[in-house]
Design an enzyme around this catalytic site. Structure first.
Site, short mmCIF file in Angstrom:
data_model
loop_
_atom_site.label_atom_id
_atom_site.label_comp_id
_atom_site.label_asym_id
_atom_site.label_seq_id
_atom_site.Cartn_x
_atom_site.Cartn_y
_atom_site.Cartn_z
N ASP A 106 -1.13 -7.28 -3.54
CA ASP A 106 -1.81 -5.70 -2.89
C ASP A 106 -2.72 -6.11 -1.84
OD1 ASP A 106 -2.90 -3.02 -3.17
OD2 ASP A 106 -1.68 -2.89 -4.90
N HIS A 140 -6.87 0.29 -1.80
CA HIS A 140 -5.89 0.33 -2.86
C HIS A 140 -5.83 -0.80 -3.68
CE1 HIS A 140 -1.65 0.14 -4.05
NE2 HIS A 140 -1.36 1.33 -3.47
N SER A 300 1.46 4.20 -7.90
CA SER A 300 0.53 2.82 -7.80
C SER A 300 -0.34 2.83 -8.87
CB SER A 300 -0.10 2.74 -6.65
OG SER A 300 0.80 2.30 -5.60
#
Length: 465
Positions: A106, A140, A300
């Site tokens: 990620d 994120h 996600s």
């Protein structure tokens, strides 16, 4: 001790000054299979314990969030569902992660967050702009990592996994700009012995190199958990990758709300998307020190809970092939009307059934000089280890046994308890339904077996005079 909590208080002070209604901000970085609306906590004090995170234990504790002023109410109003995590934890089913290596590919991680304190990540960056740093600059990666491994310390949120050796947590950073960075990360993980990879990401563009990397992972027994697209589309018709790859080491996850309804902007596919998991308004850590805790939504955010469960299964069954772990996870899903005919399993994530002991029965008869042991209701293609104990704490290996077979043992006068452990398994289309485990197998001993030996399936006392 006071200084420790003062540090947490100072870290949270910016958040405590927020108005009562949640701030809603657009974050351009979070268009990458995650959704792009952040709902900052209205009252962070409500989210300092594991039982206040609705995906783990849904008791309508977030009613203010879902119905309050400035909050996303409407589509979620109704009955509640969760993943059964807290119940599984209370049953003693959740294993510590000791040996299994896991990876999150990620945008990096904000590892200085107080809720990640003490975790020594094994980091590697393939981002050319920061080749020597895994620091998250988008948020994120931190959100994803926190759902999985945030400290279970009654501070902030609680992660799903308790990883004893935190160097087994691989953080692989990429820039969200070049798919080759992700491909390189997959090869790096496989080379370093990682068994499960979280890939909260997807693309509509097929790439043979990405396929080859995931196939290489498959050849090495590595499972990929990936996100269905954040577009309300049939992935069977409009492909999204890696979800659309016909590789049996890939688990594709869509997002559901707290009522079990598919989150409206989430992709689906009867042949490509495997199951649903909580992915709407999920409490996570944030990379921004001014807003250290944040709600986020999207596919996600649904991946990490599936990733956590498959990691637990890899830890619990280290000698089983990847397809056994995946099949066990999918067989344990709970049917959900909104997911029927649009996902492979037709259900939502459930921590309880996949982690329950295997449904193996032992029949023991005693004639004074011999003990006859029969094993049945197990796997026809399974190989089991039969063990014995006089005290339930010290166990000795007797022999390898198979399903639907009886064995005669001499009575040594010492044997009082017997149990079996599944050692090997081959795919069997007639395998048992994990949802129909007899209550008699769930003995009190199963609840505290971690104190003795966490792989125990069952022990039965011989019928002796």
């Amino acid at each position: 001790t006071y200084m420790k909590y003062l540090k947490y208080l100072l870290f949270l002070l910016p958040l405590l000054t927020l108005p009562l209604s949640a701030q809603i901000l657009e974050d351009p970085y979070l268009n990458y299979n995650s959704g792009n609306i952040l709902y900052y906590f209205q009252n962070p004090a409500l989210y300092y314990r594991i039982d206040y995170q609705w995906p783990l234990d849904n008791t309508s504790q977030n009613s203010l969030l879902f119905n309050g002023n400035g909050s996303p109410a409407g589509s979620d109003v109704g009955g509640n569902i969760d993943s059964g995590y807290l119940e599984a934890l209370n049953l003693g089913l959740i294993p510590n992660i000791i040996n299994t290596k896991l990876a999150i590919i990620d945008g990096g991680v904000f590892y200085n967050h107080p809720d990640l304190e003490g975790i020594t990540f094994n980091g590697k960056s393939f981002d050319p702009a920061s080749p020597n740093s895994i620091v998250d600059i988008s948020g994120h990666g931190t959100s994803i990592a926190s759902i999985i491994v945030a400290n279970q310390n009654n501070i902030g949120i609680a992660g799903l996994l308790n990883v004893i050796n935190t160097t087994n947590i691989y953080i692989i950073k990429h820039s969200f700009r070049d798919i080759n960075e992700i491909i390189a990360g997959i090869y790096y993980c496989v080379t370093n012995g990682v068994k499960v990879i979280n890939l909260s990401w997807g693309t509509g563009a097929d790439n043979i190199n990405l396929f080859n990397a995931i196939n290489y992972a498959r050849d090495n027994g590595v499972i990929i958990v990936c996100a269905a697209p954040n577009v309300n589309q049939d992935v069977d018709v409009t492909p999204d990758y890696p979800s659309s790859y016909e590789l049996d080491n890939v688990i594709s996850v869509t997002s559901i709300t707290r009522t079990g309804v598919k989150y409206s902007p989430a992709g689906w596919g009867l042949n490509t998307v495997h199951l649903g998991a909580p992915g709407r308004i999920i409490p996570t850590l944030n990379y921004n020190t001014n807003y250290p805790y944040v709600y986020n939504s999207g596919t996600s955010l649904a991946c990490p809970s599936v990733f956590a469960l498959i990691t637990m299964l890899a830890e619990k069954y280290p000698y089983q092939p990847y397809h056994y772990l995946i099949e066990r996870l999918l067989d344990g899903t709970i049917p959900q009307n909104d997911l029927l005919n649009i996902t492979i399993s037709g259900g939502r994530l459930n921590f309880i059934e996949p982690l329950l002991p295997d449904p193996v029965d032992l029949s023991i008869t005693y004639n004074g000089s011999e003990i006859e042991i029969s094993i049945f209701n197990g796997y026809d293609t399974g190989t089991y280890l039969l063990q014995t104990s006089a005290n339930l704490f010290q166990w000795s290996n007797l022999m390898l046994v198979n399903n639907n077979t009886s064995y005669i043992l001499p009575n040594s006068g010492e044997q009082s308890f017997f149990r079996v452990k599944l050692l090997d398994f081959e795919m069997n289309p007639q395998k048992l339904n994990y949802g129909q485990i007899p209550q008699s197998i769930r003995t009190q001993h199963d609840n505290n077996q971690n104190k003795v030996d966490d792989f125990i399936d069952k022990e039965i006392k011989a019928n002796r005079p």
